[in-house]
Design a protein around this motif. Structure first.
Motif, PDB file in Angstrom:
ATOM      1  N   GLY A   9       0.454  -1.874  -0.050  1.00  0.00           N
ATOM      2  CA  GLY A   9      -0.501   0.008   0.274  1.00  0.00           C
ATOM      3  C   GLY A   9       1.137   1.430  -0.239  1.00  0.00           C
ATOM      4  N   ASN A  10       1.306   1.637   0.636  1.00  0.00           N
ATOM      5  CA  ASN A  10       2.418   2.483   1.314  1.00  0.00           C
ATOM      6  C   ASN A  10       2.906   3.133  -0.332  1.00  0.00           C
ATOM      7  N   ALA A  11       4.322   1.562  -0.363  1.00  0.00           N
ATOM      8  CA  ALA A  11       5.298   1.804  -1.247  1.00  0.00           C
ATOM      9  C   ALA A  11       4.386   2.206  -2.973  1.00  0.00           C
ATOM     10  N   VAL A  12       3.030   1.759  -3.569  1.00  0.00           N
ATOM     11  CA  VAL A  12       2.517   2.229  -4.528  1.00  0.00           C
ATOM     12  C   VAL A  12       1.738   3.599  -4.274  1.00  0.00           C
ATOM     13  N   ILE A  13       0.868   4.416  -3.105  1.00  0.00           N
ATOM     14  CA  ILE A  13       1.140   5.511  -3.150  1.00  0.00           C
ATOM     15  C   ILE A  13       2.329   6.372  -3.011  1.00  0.00           C
ATOM     16  N   ASP A  14       3.442   6.134  -2.161  1.00  0.00           N
ATOM     17  CA  ASP A  14       5.009   6.967  -2.597  1.00  0.00           C
ATOM     18  C   ASP A  14       5.296   7.033  -3.824  1.00  0.00           C
ATOM     19  N   ARG A  15       4.787   5.829  -4.560  1.00  0.00           N
ATOM     20  CA  ARG A  15       5.749   5.882  -5.744  1.00  0.00           C
ATOM     21  C   ARG A  15       4.821   6.635  -7.044  1.00  0.00           C
ATOM     22  N   ALA A  16       3.455   6.887  -5.959  1.00  0.00           N
ATOM     23  CA  ALA A  16       2.451   7.749  -7.719  1.00  0.00           C
ATOM     24  C   ALA A  16       2.742   8.235  -8.429  1.00  0.00           C
ATOM     25  N   ARG A  17       2.524   9.270  -9.261  1.00  0.00           N
ATOM     26  CA  ARG A  17       1.977  10.089 -10.167  1.00  0.00           C
ATOM     27  C   ARG A  17       1.205  11.208  -9.794  1.00  0.00           C
ATOM     28  N   PHE A  18       1.449  12.222  -9.017  1.00  0.00           N
ATOM     29  CA  PHE A  18       0.612  13.220  -8.860  1.00  0.00           C
ATOM     30  C   PHE A  18      -0.697  13.742  -9.447  1.00  0.00           C
ATOM     31  N   GLY A  19      -1.077  13.079  -9.587  1.00  0.00           N
ATOM     32  CA  GLY A  19      -2.634  12.793 -10.886  1.00  0.00           C
ATOM     33  C   GLY A  19      -3.705  13.488 -10.138  1.00  0.00           C
ATOM     34  N   PRO A  20      -4.921  12.960 -10.996  1.00  0.00           N
ATOM     35  CA  PRO A  20      -6.246  13.611 -10.589  1.00  0.00           C
ATOM     36  C   PRO A  20      -6.678  13.679  -8.900  1.00  0.00           C
ATOM     37  N   LEU A  21      -6.544  12.390  -8.785  1.00  0.00           N
ATOM     38  CA  LEU A  21      -7.123  12.241  -7.744  1.00  0.00           C
ATOM     39  C   LEU A  21      -6.133  12.566  -6.704  1.00  0.00           C
ATOM     40  N   GLN A  22      -4.953  12.867  -6.240  1.00  0.00           N
ATOM     41  CA  GLN A  22      -3.884  13.841  -5.488  1.00  0.00           C
ATOM     42  C   GLN A  22      -4.468  14.745  -5.540  1.00  0.00           C
ATOM     43  N   PHE A  23      -4.885  15.523  -6.608  1.00  0.00           N
ATOM     44  CA  PHE A  23      -5.003  17.351  -7.171  1.00  0.00           C
ATOM     45  C   PHE A  23      -6.346  17.080  -6.551  1.00  0.00           C
ATOM     46  N   GLY A  24      -7.562  16.571  -6.638  1.00  0.00           N
ATOM     47  CA  GLY A  24      -9.009  15.943  -5.978  1.00  0.00           C
ATOM     48  C   GLY A  24      -8.771  16.769  -4.467  1.00  0.00           C
ATOM     49  N   VAL A  25      -8.040  15.797  -4.098  1.00  0.00           N
ATOM     50  CA  VAL A  25      -7.862  15.315  -2.535  1.00  0.00           C
ATOM     51  C   VAL A  25      -7.630  16.450  -1.643  1.00  0.00           C
ATOM     52  N   THR A  26      -6.297  17.287  -2.357  1.00  0.00           N
ATOM     53  CA  THR A  26      -5.807  18.120  -1.901  1.00  0.00           C
ATOM     54  C   THR A  26      -6.578  19.705  -1.926  1.00  0.00           C
ATOM     55  N   ALA A  27      -7.483  20.068  -3.262  1.00  0.00           N
ATOM     56  CA  ALA A  27      -7.972  20.974  -3.559  1.00  0.00           C
ATOM     57  C   ALA A  27      -9.909  21.343  -2.671  1.00  0.00           C
ATOM     58  N   LEU A  28      -9.819  20.159  -2.774  1.00  0.00           N
ATOM     59  CA  LEU A  28     -11.648  19.850  -1.773  1.00  0.00           C
ATOM     60  C   LEU A  28     -10.402  20.556  -0.004  1.00  0.00           C
ATOM     61  N   ALA A 135      -4.624  14.660   8.041  1.00  0.00           N
ATOM     62  CA  ALA A 135      -4.494  13.546   7.580  1.00  0.00           C
ATOM     63  C   ALA A 135      -4.907  13.078   6.459  1.00  0.00           C
ATOM     64  N   LEU A 136      -6.185  13.666   5.269  1.00  0.00           N
ATOM     65  CA  LEU A 136      -6.816  12.716   4.673  1.00  0.00           C
ATOM     66  C   LEU A 136      -5.759  12.729   3.179  1.00  0.00           C
ATOM     67  N   THR A 137      -4.806  14.926   2.814  1.00  0.00           N
ATOM     68  CA  THR A 137      -4.167  14.983   2.276  1.00  0.00           C
ATOM     69  C   THR A 137      -2.777  14.204   2.664  1.00  0.00           C
ATOM     70  N   SER A 138      -2.108  14.751   3.613  1.00  0.00           N
ATOM     71  CA  SER A 138      -1.244  13.168   3.720  1.00  0.00           C
ATOM     72  C   SER A 138      -1.231  12.026   3.600  1.00  0.00           C
ATOM     73  N   GLU A 139      -2.378  11.195   3.297  1.00  0.00           N
ATOM     74  CA  GLU A 139      -2.017   9.611   3.289  1.00  0.00           C
ATOM     75  C   GLU A 139      -2.578  10.015   1.354  1.00  0.00           C
ATOM     76  N   TYR A 140      -2.867  10.652   1.127  1.00  0.00           N
ATOM     77  CA  TYR A 140      -3.094  10.304  -0.242  1.00  0.00           C
ATOM     78  C   TYR A 140      -1.551  11.112  -1.310  1.00  0.00           C
ATOM     79  N   GLY A 141      -0.920  11.857  -0.009  1.00  0.00           N
ATOM     80  CA  GLY A 141      -0.004  12.155  -1.849  1.00  0.00           C
ATOM     81  C   GLY A 141       1.513  11.347  -0.953  1.00  0.00           C
ATOM     82  N   PRO A 142       1.876  11.187  -2.140  1.00  0.00           N
ATOM     83  CA  PRO A 142       3.559  10.567  -3.023  1.00  0.00           C
ATOM     84  C   PRO A 142       4.235  11.197  -1.245  1.00  0.00           C
ATOM     85  N   ALA A 143       5.356  10.203  -0.747  1.00  0.00           N
ATOM     86  CA  ALA A 143       5.807  10.775   0.164  1.00  0.00           C
ATOM     87  C   ALA A 143       6.643  11.760  -0.233  1.00  0.00           C
TER      88      ALA A 143
END
Length: 282
Positions: A9-28, A135-143
């Protein structure tokens, strides 16, 4: 287990690109923080006008300022931790509803007692929202971007306070002080449907609660389209099982963390003390 850790789990999140999901969570979460900042400081913007209308001395608003901040503390300590049981998204929705509704009701206050009650409950909602959007922004943000994303998101709070000061001047001159609380209440309530449909639940929470794979898979695919959902879930479960047990706050004082924890607490306490004193005094 090594392979699981690499694709977990953490490896997938950490290596993920900054995409629409991460942008959406941060923006909201940024928008929630902005409304949080607006509603937290709104009483300071309108206090002189209320004092004039109700024939009160400015000093009478000391308890009003204090009760709102007490509500923030109560919300952060009581309602916010409920996210571990009910989910971050659920608590964010509830807290946004609370501070929106009671900010709106504040517009119809006719006495100091009503103002005290409404400001306290508004504070509870405000206090519960902030830790969970962080917490939610941190959880979805790549390391590699996590600190930056949380910092950018948190900038919504002072921005909301700043915009509130500018907008309140126009609102009070045009429609009187009640309109400041109407705006501060209606905007969060209008945001609720957007949050319900667009804000994802914490994927770590879903895994910890044993949610079915079909609920987790769409989120995982938005994080990384090539990730294996089953490996992602297995990896997170392994990481959660390996995590330290017990009340998380106690971990801040173990393994030599006590001096740093206390210094950080003092720094944040003094920072907020000066900020709230300054805004309320002005």
């Amino acid at each position: 287990m090594a392979a699981m850790g690499e694709g977990g789990g953490n490896a997938v999140i950490d290596r993920a690109r900054f995409g629409p999901l991460q942008f959406g969570v941060t923006a909201l979460c940024f928008i929630i923080a902005m409304l949080d900042g607006f509603d937290t400081q709104s009483i300071a913007f309108v206090a002189p006008k209320i004092a004039e209308d109700w024939g009160l001395a400015p000093s009478a608003f000391g308890p009003i300022f204090a009760i709102g901040l007490l509500g923030l503390t109560v919300g952060a300590f009581t309602l916010s931790p409920a996210a571990d049981k009910f989910g971050r998204k659920t608590i964010i929705l509830i807290s946004t509803f609370i501070f929106g509704l009671f900010a709106l009701l504040t517009a119809f206050s006719t006495s100091m007692n009503e103002l005290l009650i409404y400001r306290f409950i508004t504070g509870v909602g405000l206090g519960a929202a902030m830790p969970n959007i962080i917490a939610l922004t941190s959880e979805y943000g790549p390391a590699r971007l996590r600190a930056t994303l949380v910092t950018v998101m948190f900038c919504g709070f002072p921005l909301g306070s700043t915009i509130g000061g500018l907008v309140s001047t126009w609102l009070i001159a045009t429609w009187d002080w009640h309109s400041v609380f109407v705006v501060g209440g209606v905007l969060p309530l209008l945001l609720l449907p957007v949050l319900y449909f667009m804000l994802p639940e914490s994927v770590r929470f879903l895994v910890a609660k044993g949610a079915p794979e079909h609920k987790i898979a769409p989120i995982v695919k938005k994080i990384d389209a090539n990730a294996s959902v089953s490996e992602f879930i297995a990896g997170l479960k392994h990481e959660q099982t390996s995590a330290a047990k017990g009340f998380s706050v106690f971990q801040l004082f173990r393994e030599g963390r006590t001096p740093v924890t206390l210094l950080l607490w003092v720094a944040f306490f003094m920072n907020l003390l000066v900020m709230y004193f300054l805004v309320n005094w002005l």
